[in-house]
Design a protein around this motif. Structure first.
Motif: not given
Length: 380
Positions: A202-208, A221-233, A281-283
């Protein structure tokens, strides 16, 4: 070695400047410090350590308990100041090299061997004590910071005031967050090592460092901004060594995090009840299923459309594969490891028993909804 002590004491300031100069030149951490910090705080620390070496020359013995206590206290302060342990140990070794070079110049042949043994004795006593004290202080700091960060996550999720906690945790609250509910799907519970790997992903995905509360089942988890969530999963699943289901909802501002967390929780509940495969998954991905799951007699009545298939589980599984593959008969047949003709025969039996024809769009949609309703009723 009183005479040698006196000769080395006269060079104390010179040696301090030499050690500080080499630390600045050779150690990246010290190189990035402001000039005034090097000239004041770092120089004071170096002078103090060289003072311990001078004391050893005067007293003729290795570091005693009192001196080690001083080193331990200094090491704890360095850890609190976020000085990396490798920088601390390198500085000690640079100091030892500078000290030895000065000894070689100042000592007589008869004094040098004894002074060299004293130096090695100091290092043998000091370095383990410094390392242990530094690591223990870092662990204490991480533990305390972890408590503050968990309290911050809790405040954000519950809509409570968070500003003081953010300041204490040294966290800058972002303008928006993706709120993730994460669940490990493996039957084998995750251990602490796995949780650490997932946090690192998770940290590596945002750099913080990401605000997250994780345990052996998953977490939030609370991810700031607009990360690439599919790649993150994918990265989280790889880091954890097990498949994951992630429900995500966007909080356009920190005050909307509680609503987003509630939405992610609803999505996760639907995905769990329907036994959906791992992934993101999203709503919108479960909107129909969520509406079908609302309390009322309609859900039961809709599920009853498939009652004629009771006692024919192979027909239900065939219908599910057909629906999951978007009515692609070839892919559904491959998923079931059956011939295409066998699939066609089974789907014909579904139509014959339920009275609903998959070739008629309206009736096909009703069958799909009935299948979802049946799964929801079964999991309730």
């Amino acid at each position: 070695m009183l005479d040698l002590h006196a000769r080395m004491a006269r060079r104390s300031r010179e040696l301090t400047r030499a050690v500080v100069a080499r630390c600045e030149s050779e150690v990246p951490f010290y190189r990035e410090l402001p000039r005034e910090v090097l000239d004041e705080e770092v120089s004071r620390s170096v002078t103090a350590v060289l003072g311990l070496m001078l004391r050893t020359l005067r007293e003729g013995e290795a570091l005693g308990p009192g001196t080690l206590t001083e080193l331990i206290a200094w090491s704890a302060r360095r850890a609190e100041e976020r000085v990396p342990l490798e920088a601390v140990l390198t500085a000690y070794l640079i100091g030892a090299e500078v000290w030895w070079g000065a000894l070689a110049e100042a000592a007589t042949p008869g004094e040098l061997a004894g002074a060299g043994m004293d130096l090695l004795g100091c290092l043998r006593s000091a370095l383990p004590a410094v390392a242990i004290a530094h690591l223990q202080a870092q662990e204490d700091i991480r533990s305390e910071e972890g408590k503050v960060r968990r309290a911050l996550v809790s405040a954000l999720l519950s809509g409570q005031p968070y500003e003081a906690l953010a300041e204490a945790a040294r966290v800058t609250i972002a303008a928006s967050y993706e709120v993730l509910e994460i669940r490990f799907t493996s039957a084998r519970p995750a251990d602490r090592r796995t949780v650490r790997f997932v946090q690192s992903a998770l940290d590596a995905s945002t750099g913080t460092p990401v605000l997250a509360v994780l345990d052996h089942t998953g977490g939030v988890a609370l991810l700031p901004g607009a990360p690439d969530l599919r790649a993150l999963v994918g990265r989280v699943a790889e880091a954890g060594g097990r498949p994951v289901v992630v429900a995500a909802a966007l909080a356009a501002e920190p005050g909307l995090i509680p609503e987003a967390a509630e939405e992610a929780g609803r999505v996760m509940e639907i995905v769990r009840r329907l036994g959906r495969p791992p992934g993101l998954y999203r709503f919108d991905d479960v909107l129909l299923e969520y509406q079908l799951a609302r309390p009322g007699g309609g859900l039961t009545r809709l599920a009853a459309k498939l009652d004629p298939l009771d006692g024919h589980p192979h027909l239900v599984s065939t219908l599910r594969a057909f629906v999951n593959r978007g009515h692609n008969r070839s892919q559904a047949a491959r998923d079931l490891h059956i011939h295409r003709n066998t699939l066609d025969y089974r789907l014909h039996r579904v139509t014959a028993l339920t009275g609903l024809d998959l070739a008629v769009p309206a009736e096909a949609r009703l069958l799909e909804a009935a299948l979802t309703a049946k799964d929801l009723c079964t999991s309730a």
